[in-house]
Design a protein around this motif. Structure first.
Motif, mmCIF file in Angstrom:
data_model
loop_
_atom_site.group_PDB
_atom_site.id
_atom_site.type_symbol
_atom_site.label_atom_id
_atom_site.label_comp_id
_atom_site.label_asym_id
_atom_site.label_seq_id
_atom_site.Cartn_x
_atom_site.Cartn_y
_atom_site.Cartn_z
ATOM 1 N N ALA A 210 48.846 49.843 52.290
ATOM 2 C CA ALA A 210 50.300 49.815 52.475
ATOM 3 C C ALA A 210 50.683 49.039 53.730
ATOM 4 C CB ALA A 210 50.865 51.233 52.520
ATOM 5 N N GLU A 211 49.982 49.275 54.814
ATOM 6 C CA GLU A 211 50.302 48.582 56.062
ATOM 7 C C GLU A 211 50.037 47.080 55.943
ATOM 8 O OE1 GLU A 211 52.019 47.770 59.355
ATOM 9 O OE2 GLU A 211 52.051 49.797 58.532
ATOM 10 N N LEU A 212 48.950 46.712 55.300
ATOM 11 C CA LEU A 212 48.656 45.302 55.078
ATOM 12 C C LEU A 212 49.752 44.661 54.226
ATOM 13 C CD1 LEU A 212 46.721 42.888 55.346
ATOM 14 C CD2 LEU A 212 45.561 43.747 53.279
ATOM 15 N N CYS A 213 50.166 45.366 53.202
ATOM 16 C CA CYS A 213 51.237 44.881 52.334
ATOM 17 C C CYS A 213 52.521 44.660 53.133
ATOM 18 C CB CYS A 213 51.467 45.878 51.207
ATOM 19 S SG CYS A 213 52.786 45.414 50.074
ATOM 20 N N VAL B 295 43.058 38.910 57.370
ATOM 21 C CA VAL B 295 43.383 38.996 55.948
ATOM 22 C C VAL B 295 44.598 38.099 55.745
ATOM 23 C CG1 VAL B 295 44.008 40.470 54.010
ATOM 24 C CG2 VAL B 295 42.483 41.349 55.787
ATOM 25 N N THR B 296 44.352 36.946 55.132
ATOM 26 C CA THR B 296 45.401 35.946 54.984
ATOM 27 C C THR B 296 46.239 36.143 53.735
ATOM 28 O OG1 THR B 296 43.948 34.416 53.807
ATOM 29 C CG2 THR B 296 44.010 34.254 56.221
ATOM 30 N N ALA B 297 45.704 36.909 52.772
ATOM 31 C CA ALA B 297 46.410 37.103 51.503
ATOM 32 C C ALA B 297 45.890 38.362 50.838
ATOM 33 C CB ALA B 297 46.185 35.893 50.597
ATOM 34 N N LEU B 298 46.710 38.907 49.939
ATOM 35 C CA LEU B 298 46.280 40.081 49.184
ATOM 36 C C LEU B 298 46.762 39.978 47.756
ATOM 37 C CD1 LEU B 298 48.656 42.385 48.521
ATOM 38 C CD2 LEU B 298 48.590 42.614 50.966
ATOM 39 N N ILE B 299 46.052 40.685 46.892
ATOM 40 C CA ILE B 299 46.437 40.807 45.493
ATOM 41 C C ILE B 299 46.213 42.255 45.074
ATOM 42 C CG2 ILE B 299 44.176 40.160 44.566
ATOM 43 C CD1 ILE B 299 45.662 38.581 42.356
ATOM 44 N N ALA B 300 47.169 42.834 44.379
ATOM 45 C CA ALA B 300 47.057 44.194 43.849
ATOM 46 C C ALA B 300 47.088 44.106 42.328
ATOM 47 C CB ALA B 300 48.207 45.064 44.359
ATOM 48 N N LEU B 301 46.194 44.841 41.700
ATOM 49 C CA LEU B 301 46.032 44.763 40.251
ATOM 50 C C LEU B 301 46.354 46.099 39.593
ATOM 51 C CD1 LEU B 301 42.676 42.802 40.329
ATOM 52 C CD2 LEU B 301 44.999 41.880 40.114
ATOM 53 N N LYS B 302 47.053 46.001 38.470
ATOM 54 C CA LYS B 302 47.417 47.211 37.729
ATOM 55 C C LYS B 302 46.802 47.109 36.331
ATOM 56 C CE LYS B 302 51.366 50.036 36.480
ATOM 57 N NZ LYS B 302 52.832 50.160 36.522
#
Length: 163
Positions: A12-15, A53-60
Motif C-alpha cells: 500500500a505504501e509503495l502504491c 522500486v521504479t514501477a509496480l504491477i498488481a494482478l487480480k
C-alpha cells in the motif's frame, strides 16, 4: 539493468508513493487510497533499478481463464526505460503459471480531450500485444469511459528474462 521481484510487504505504501507522484494519471486522493488498499491482498511485482522500486504491477486473478492487471504505474523519471515491459512480462508468466489464457487491463478510453498521458498509456498496451475489444462508457463514470483491453496468451511460457 534492473530486475523484477515479487513485493510481499509494504504494498500500500509503495502504491501511494508511486501513484502520488503521477498527478497527470492519478489526481484524486480517494482513487490513490482505494488502489493502495485494494492491492494489499493481490500479487504485486516491482521493477527495481539501483535499489529503487521504479514501477509496480498488481494482478487480480479471474481464474481459471484470465488475470487482470489491476494497477501498473512507473515513477515518471523512469518512463520509457523498460520497467513497464518487464512487469507485463512478469504478469504474463504469473498468468501462464496460474493456467490463465488471457491477460486483461482496463484503462481510460479516448474521450476527445487533449490527454497525451493517456494516449501514451494506450500505445504502451498496444505495443505489448493488447487489443482493444470494447469500450464501456459508464463502467466507472460517464466522464471516464473504460477501455477494456485483452492479450491472449500463447500456449508456451513466456521467456524468463526479467526474474
Amino acid at each position: 539493468m534492473g530486475r523484477t521481484v515479487e513485493i510481499l510487504t509494504g504494498k500500500a505504501e509503495l502504491c501511494r508513493s508511486i501513484m502520488g507522484a503521477l498527478p497527470d494519471w492519478f489526481s484524486e486522493p480517494d482513487v490513490i487510497e482505494a488502489s493502495a488498499l485494494a492491492i494489499e491482498d493481490l500479487p504485486v511485482f516491482g521493477y527495481i533499478e539501483a535499489d529503487v522500486v521504479t514501477a509496480l504491477i498488481a494482478l487480480k486473478p479471474h481464474l481459471p481463464g484470465a488475470v487482470e492487471i489491476a494497477l501498473i504505474a512507473t515513477r515518471l523519471e523512469y518512463h520509457g526505460r523498460g520497467a513497464g515491459r518487464h512487469l507485463v512480462d512478469a504478469a504474463e508468466r504469473f498468468a501462464h503459471d496460474s493456467g490463465a489464457r488471457l491477460l486483461t487491463v482496463k484503462t481510460l478510453a479516448p474521450r476527445g480531450l487533449h490527454e497525451p498521458q493517456f494516449e501514451a498509456t494506450r500505445r504502451f498496451y498496444d505495443r505489448t500485444g493488447f487489443v482493444r475489444p470494447e469500450v464501456f462508457p459508464k463502467l466507472w463514470h460517464e466522464d471516464y469511459p473504460c477501455l477494456f483491453m485483452v492479450k491472449p496468451l500463447t500456449e508456451t511460457q513466456p521467456g524468463r528474462t526479467a526474474l
